[in-house]
Design a protein around this motif. Structure first.
Motif, mmCIF file in Angstrom:
data_model
loop_
_atom_site.group_PDB
_atom_site.id
_atom_site.type_symbol
_atom_site.label_atom_id
_atom_site.label_comp_id
_atom_site.label_asym_id
_atom_site.label_seq_id
_atom_site.Cartn_x
_atom_site.Cartn_y
_atom_site.Cartn_z
ATOM 1 N N VAL A 141 -36.986 -26.230 -10.253
ATOM 2 C CA VAL A 141 -35.993 -25.768 -10.932
ATOM 3 C C VAL A 141 -35.821 -24.324 -10.782
ATOM 4 C CG1 VAL A 141 -35.666 -25.679 -13.566
ATOM 5 C CG2 VAL A 141 -37.050 -27.441 -12.654
ATOM 6 N N LYS A 143 -33.413 -21.076 -12.267
ATOM 7 C CA LYS A 143 -33.004 -20.843 -13.459
ATOM 8 C C LYS A 143 -32.457 -19.317 -13.374
ATOM 9 C CE LYS A 143 -35.614 -23.552 -16.591
ATOM 10 N NZ LYS A 143 -36.349 -23.716 -17.850
ATOM 11 N N GLU A 179 -39.227 -22.404 -11.076
ATOM 12 C CA GLU A 179 -40.299 -22.916 -11.955
ATOM 13 C C GLU A 179 -40.671 -24.602 -11.548
ATOM 14 O OE1 GLU A 179 -39.232 -22.201 -16.265
ATOM 15 O OE2 GLU A 179 -38.964 -24.273 -16.351
ATOM 16 N N GLU A 180 -41.913 -24.719 -11.977
ATOM 17 C CA GLU A 180 -42.389 -26.283 -11.457
ATOM 18 C C GLU A 180 -41.817 -27.284 -12.413
ATOM 19 O OE1 GLU A 180 -46.454 -28.157 -13.200
ATOM 20 O OE2 GLU A 180 -45.760 -26.143 -13.808
ATOM 21 N N PHE A 181 -41.153 -28.353 -11.930
ATOM 22 C CA PHE A 181 -40.443 -29.506 -12.378
ATOM 23 C C PHE A 181 -41.398 -30.083 -13.382
ATOM 24 C CE2 PHE A 181 -38.903 -33.762 -12.651
ATOM 25 C CZ PHE A 181 -37.825 -33.678 -13.224
ATOM 26 N N LEU A 182 -41.092 -30.227 -14.593
ATOM 27 C CA LEU A 182 -41.821 -30.995 -15.682
ATOM 28 C C LEU A 182 -41.307 -32.304 -16.021
ATOM 29 C CD1 LEU A 182 -42.740 -28.167 -18.243
ATOM 30 C CD2 LEU A 182 -44.140 -28.910 -16.515
ATOM 31 N N GLU A 186 -37.331 -34.703 -23.852
ATOM 32 C CA GLU A 186 -37.108 -33.368 -24.222
ATOM 33 C C GLU A 186 -36.868 -33.428 -25.968
ATOM 34 O OE1 GLU A 186 -34.211 -30.769 -22.367
ATOM 35 O OE2 GLU A 186 -34.545 -31.993 -20.664
ATOM 36 N N LYS A 208 -27.840 -33.967 -22.945
ATOM 37 C CA LYS A 208 -27.376 -32.943 -22.254
ATOM 38 C C LYS A 208 -26.255 -33.283 -21.128
ATOM 39 C CE LYS A 208 -29.958 -28.948 -23.099
ATOM 40 N NZ LYS A 208 -31.285 -29.146 -23.501
ATOM 41 N N ASN A 218 -24.736 -31.637 -16.152
ATOM 42 C CA ASN A 218 -25.272 -30.995 -17.593
ATOM 43 C C ASN A 218 -23.939 -30.567 -18.563
ATOM 44 O OD1 ASN A 218 -27.702 -31.121 -18.404
ATOM 45 N ND2 ASN A 218 -28.518 -29.649 -17.097
ATOM 46 N N MET A 267 -40.569 -29.731 -23.637
ATOM 47 C CA MET A 267 -40.916 -31.008 -22.975
ATOM 48 C C MET A 267 -42.111 -31.598 -23.505
ATOM 49 S SD MET A 267 -39.374 -32.615 -20.511
ATOM 50 C CE MET A 267 -38.633 -32.056 -19.250
ATOM 51 N N GLU A 277 -37.472 -23.736 -22.690
ATOM 52 C CA GLU A 277 -36.582 -22.459 -23.009
ATOM 53 C C GLU A 277 -36.650 -22.053 -24.495
ATOM 54 O OE1 GLU A 277 -32.482 -22.720 -22.811
ATOM 55 O OE2 GLU A 277 -32.588 -24.706 -24.106
HETATM 56 P P1 AMP Z 1 -32.926 -24.466 -20.295
HETATM 57 O O1 AMP Z 1 -31.705 -23.986 -20.249
HETATM 58 O O2 AMP Z 1 -34.058 -23.750 -19.342
HETATM 59 O O3 AMP Z 1 -33.418 -25.437 -21.212
HETATM 60 O O4 AMP Z 1 -32.571 -25.773 -18.982
HETATM 61 C C1 AMP Z 1 -31.577 -26.827 -19.359
HETATM 62 C C2 AMP Z 1 -32.300 -28.199 -18.897
HETATM 63 O O5 AMP Z 1 -32.660 -28.344 -17.636
HETATM 64 C C3 AMP Z 1 -33.197 -28.609 -19.912
HETATM 65 O O6 AMP Z 1 -32.789 -29.056 -21.280
HETATM 66 C C4 AMP Z 1 -34.039 -29.454 -18.823
HETATM 67 O O7 AMP Z 1 -33.286 -30.887 -19.156
HETATM 68 C C5 AMP Z 1 -33.866 -29.117 -17.810
HETATM 69 N N1 AMP Z 1 -35.098 -28.236 -17.259
HETATM 70 C C6 AMP Z 1 -35.366 -27.014 -17.466
HETATM 71 N N2 AMP Z 1 -36.336 -26.566 -16.981
HETATM 72 C C7 AMP Z 1 -36.919 -27.708 -16.679
HETATM 73 C C8 AMP Z 1 -38.383 -27.870 -16.039
HETATM 74 N N3 AMP Z 1 -39.156 -26.954 -15.846
HETATM 75 N N4 AMP Z 1 -38.713 -29.218 -15.702
HETATM 76 C C9 AMP Z 1 -37.558 -30.143 -15.799
HETATM 77 N N5 AMP Z 1 -36.693 -30.006 -16.426
HETATM 78 C C10 AMP Z 1 -36.253 -28.733 -16.738
#
Ligand code: AMP
Ligand code: GLY
Length: 431
Positions: A141, A143, A179-182, A186, A208, A218, A267, A277
């Protein structure tokens, strides 16, 4: 009381609707508002990126309370400016809003305070990012550090996608979080904070992706629902104990006390909840669902945060469930066709439903027209989620505009769990 709301989306329409229900509110102003808000509040134009403009507006309006909806004014420091001017304002300061406006700050903060989150690295250059990549399995991931209106996150499945995402997301002077994928489901968890205490308001689940079965790109959010089953007492206590309260304690210890809504994007992993986040405001479209169930006076809730009394207020939701279904413009999320007439707004009503406007405006000939990507959030509450959704979709079926997009499967995960006979048939099988 005279209340000023900053913002003009579905969330702000829902906030205005809830404020109108408060016996304490005698006058409501919203800036900039939209066509739906204009029916219940006086709308005034304002640049939400300009602290000076918002300060001038507040000085002219002389409100007893200001409620800030979106993240952009919070990150710009509007709460600091209004508070310094003696205007009571609900929301975090600019420094506290870093929990949303900087993902690099937040990841380091979470690590400093031992709050569960995905393993990560912050990179300041493409070289640093590429050097860190071998430490992460695919998918990875990526960001972007700053506010990106939901468009700053890439889940890269291949090395080619990863390299492209590094180039796309890393603009000069910014940082990138790897970042590691989780894996898991959600949850959006909302806590009211007053600088010292964090108390639970509700949990909701957002949808989303643009497409049914969680497919396609998304978006800002295509629908949400709010049920008690999403937040059993044990999970609520765990989220307060492991996430929200340590966050409030940590921000206070670091000299940036957090007041306002802490929206924890969680998550639910097999080894426990982890923070994806934070947002430092109400969610959109979660708020359009949650506020339909909120029994607590919204003014009391805001004041408890401002005055450091969040621990003393009782926050209650009406029993049952609520949901909101977003109707979006053609082209959304990549673009949005504006100026299209919307039909059925006055006739498509149902008891228990509210049509919250997001991107709407009034044309020169008095028609309500589309004016953004997300146009309406059709929301309803009822005794069960199945009934809330049935009501919301009955209203949706009475509304139309050219190119209208929406998802038929809002709440499907909960329906499958709780009311399998009401669940829509979806072919794909999202995680
Ligand atoms: P965020 O803006 O950081 O919430 O990321 C937007 C979306 O990306 C989240 O609602 C998740 O669906 C996905 N996401 C973000 N980080 C991860 C993660 N570490 N592992 C899996 N999915 C993620
Ligand atoms: N619905 C997600 C958000 O408000 O950011």
């Amino acid at each position: 009381m005279k209340v000023l709301v900053i913002g003009g989306g579905g969330r702000e329409h829902a906030l205005c609707w809830a404020l109108r229900r408060s016996p304490r509110v005698t006058s409501l102003v919203c800036a900039p508002g939209n066509a739906g808000i204009a029916a219940i509040a006086e709308c005034m134009p304002v640049q939400q990126t300009s602290v000076v403009d918002m300060l001038r507006l507040a000085e002219a309006v002389q409100p007893d309370l200001v409620v800030i909806g979106p993240e952009v004014p919070l990150a710009a420091g509007v709460v600091d400016a209004l508070s310094a001017d003696g205007i009571r304002t609900f929301g975090p300061t600019q420094a506290a809003a870093r929990l949303e406006s900087s993902k690099a700050f937040t990841k380091d903060f979470l690590q400093r305070h031992d709050i569960p989150t995905a393993r990560y690295t912050v990179a300041h250059s493409a070289e640093e990012a590429l050097a860190a990549l071998p430490g992460f399995a695919l998918p990875v991931v990526l960001k972007t550090d700053g506010l990106a209106a939901g468009k700053g996150v890439v889940i890269a499945e291949t090395h080619e996608q990863t390299a492209a995402a590094v180039t796309d997301l890393l603009t000069p002077g910014t940082a990138l979080v790897l970042e590691e994928f989780l894996q898991g489901e959600e949850l959006s968890f909302f806590a009211l904070c007053d600088g010292e205490h964090a108390v639970a308001i509700a949990a909701a689940q957002d949808h989303k992706r643009i497409g049914e079965g969680d497919t396609g790109p998304n978006t800002g959010g295509m629908g949400a629902y709010c049920t008690d089953a999403l937040l059993p007492d044990t999970l609520r206590d765990e989220l307060l104990r492991e996430v929200a309260q340590p966050t409030v304690d940590g921000m206070r210890a670091e000299g940036s006390p957090f007041k306002g809504i802490l929206f924890c994007g969680i998550m639910l992993c097999p080894d426990g909840p982890k923070v994806l986040e934070f947002n430092t405001r109400w969610g959109d479209p979660e708020t359009e669902a949650i506020l339909l169930r909120l029994e607590t006076d919204l003014v009391d809730l805001c004041e408890a945060s401002i005055d450091g009394r969040a621990d003393a207020i009782s926050i209650t939701l009406r029993p049952g469930a609520s949901a909101s279904v977003v109707l979006a413009s053609a082209g959304y999320p990549a673009s949005a066709q504006a100026g299209v007439p919307i039909h059925g707004l006055l006739t498509a009503t149902r008891p228990g439903a509210e049509i919250f406007h997001a991107g709407t405006a009034v044309s020169l000939n008095g028609e309500t027209i589309t004016a953004g990507g997300r146009v309406l959030a059709v929301s309803a509450s009822a005794g069960t989620l199945g009934d809330a959704l049935a009501t919301a979709y009955a209203v949706v079926d009475g509304i139309s505009f050219a190119g209208m997009q929406f998802r038929r499967d809002i709440g499907y995960r909960a329906l499958l769990r709780e009311e399998p006979e009401d669940a829509p048939a979806i072919s794909s099988n999202p995680g």
